[in-house]
Write an enzyme that holds these catalytic residues in place. Structure first.
Site, PDB file in Angstrom:
ATOM      1  N   ASP A  25       0.892  -1.127  -0.132  1.00  0.00           N
ATOM      2  CA  ASP A  25       0.066   0.119   0.201  1.00  0.00           C
ATOM      3  C   ASP A  25       0.671   1.243   0.046  1.00  0.00           C
ATOM      4  O   ASP A  25       1.985   1.219   0.709  1.00  0.00           O
ATOM      5  CB  ASP A  25      -0.856   0.087   1.262  1.00  0.00           C
ATOM      6  CG  ASP A  25      -1.954   1.014   1.069  1.00  0.00           C
ATOM      7  OD1 ASP A  25      -2.188   1.321  -0.084  1.00  0.00           O
ATOM      8  OD2 ASP A  25      -2.345   1.484   2.466  1.00  0.00           O
ATOM      9  N   HIS A  42       2.911   3.114  -9.215  1.00  0.00           N
ATOM     10  CA  HIS A  42       2.565   2.135  -9.380  1.00  0.00           C
ATOM     11  C   HIS A  42       3.964   1.529 -10.218  1.00  0.00           C
ATOM     12  O   HIS A  42       4.348   0.293  -9.859  1.00  0.00           O
ATOM     13  CB  HIS A  42       1.609   1.685 -10.309  1.00  0.00           C
ATOM     14  CG  HIS A  42       0.180   1.963  -9.609  1.00  0.00           C
ATOM     15  ND1 HIS A  42      -0.193   1.747  -8.377  1.00  0.00           N
ATOM     16  CD2 HIS A  42      -0.912   2.858 -10.125  1.00  0.00           C
ATOM     17  CE1 HIS A  42      -1.251   2.385  -8.151  1.00  0.00           C
ATOM     18  NE2 HIS A  42      -1.771   2.991  -8.998  1.00  0.00           N
ATOM     19  N   LEU A 136      11.388 -20.576  -3.819  1.00  0.00           N
ATOM     20  CA  LEU A 136      10.271 -19.597  -2.932  1.00  0.00           C
ATOM     21  C   LEU A 136       8.965 -19.762  -3.669  1.00  0.00           C
ATOM     22  O   LEU A 136       8.811 -19.834  -4.908  1.00  0.00           O
ATOM     23  CB  LEU A 136      10.738 -18.319  -3.311  1.00  0.00           C
ATOM     24  CG  LEU A 136       9.726 -17.196  -2.650  1.00  0.00           C
ATOM     25  CD1 LEU A 136       9.495 -17.144  -1.305  1.00  0.00           C
ATOM     26  CD2 LEU A 136      10.234 -15.743  -3.211  1.00  0.00           C
TER      27      LEU A 136
END
Length: 246
Positions: A25, A42, A136
């Protein structure tokens, strides 16, 4: 991302969470604070994604789940949504080979039906190409909402009850978990939200029943390994009782 197999080593700490989830955020506020359009925030956020994936590998985290785009995000201005979709395309095309080379398994959760056909194809390709990787486990929540996820699970279970495949007495927490989009993924040990907001915004509601929360003041584009390590240190200092008395 420049991680190589030889560089990725498990953390020496025994308190590194197995599964870290992050609500990314603050992109818009980062851009506004610099007098730049939200789209630039962004784009800077994508760099933070790369840093976080690399840091997670170095620290020995097994599962990383990133909240990339919520069901509510579709309500944003059309130009912003279009730019976000462009960034998603670019990330998948540009980063997939590197992620695969470094042993990262990609899984997408959320409603794909609202994405353009080419994006759905890219998502499917990313999952298929990395399916056997084990270094991962990277889960990306796209067009995701936890209430919708739980609702869909209930519909699937109800349909099986209606056909006689299940009886009401068969319904258990384990059964519900098997019908969630995160089936097979352990619940998050640690959930981090950046930007200083202190809510989880319809993210992994079922899975976070006993998750430890850390709310960071840093805006997502500025998030780096040091912030991740600070959150892990915070996590390591907590006593997780899971409802029991110790």
């Amino acid at each position: 991302m420049t991680v190589t197999s030889s560089q990725i080593q498990p953390s020496e700490s025994q308190c590194v969470p197995r599964h870290v989830a992050i609500i990314m955020d603050g992109n818009g506020r980062w851009a506004r604070g610099r007098g730049r359009p939200r789209t630039m925030g962004h784009r800077a956020g994508v760099d933070a994604v790369r840093r976080t994936i690399e840091a997670s590998c170095h620290l020995g985290i097994e599962y990383l789940t990133l909240y990339g785009f919520s069901t509510e995000n579709w309500k944003r201005p059309e130009t912003e949504v279009s730019d976000l979709m462009g960034l998603l395309r670019l990330f998948l095309k540009k980063e997939l080979a590197t992620l695969h080379k470094n042993g990262i398994k990609i899984r997408i959760i959320g409603d794909r039906t609202r994405f353009a056909d080419d994006i759905r194809d890219l998502l499917a390709k990313a999952e298929a190409q990395t399916r056997e990787n084990t270094r991962l486990n990277l889960t990306i929540a796209l067009s995701y909402g936890a209430r919708a996820e739980i609702t869909d699970a209930m519909r699937e279970i109800a349909a099986k009850v209606a056909t006689g495949e299940l009886s009401p007495s068969d319904i258990s927490e384990d059964l519900i978990e098997q019908h969630l989009s995160t089936a097979g993924i352990p619940d998050p040990d640690l959930l981090i939200r950046t930007s200083g907001e202190q809510r989880i915004s319809n993210f992994l509601l079922w899975q976070s029943a006993y998750t430890e929360f850390v709310f960071e003041d840093v805006l997502w584009p500025d998030f780096d390994r040091s912030h991740l390590e600070q959150a892990i240190d915070n996590f390591a200092g907590r006593e997780r009782r899971f409802g029991a008395v110790i």
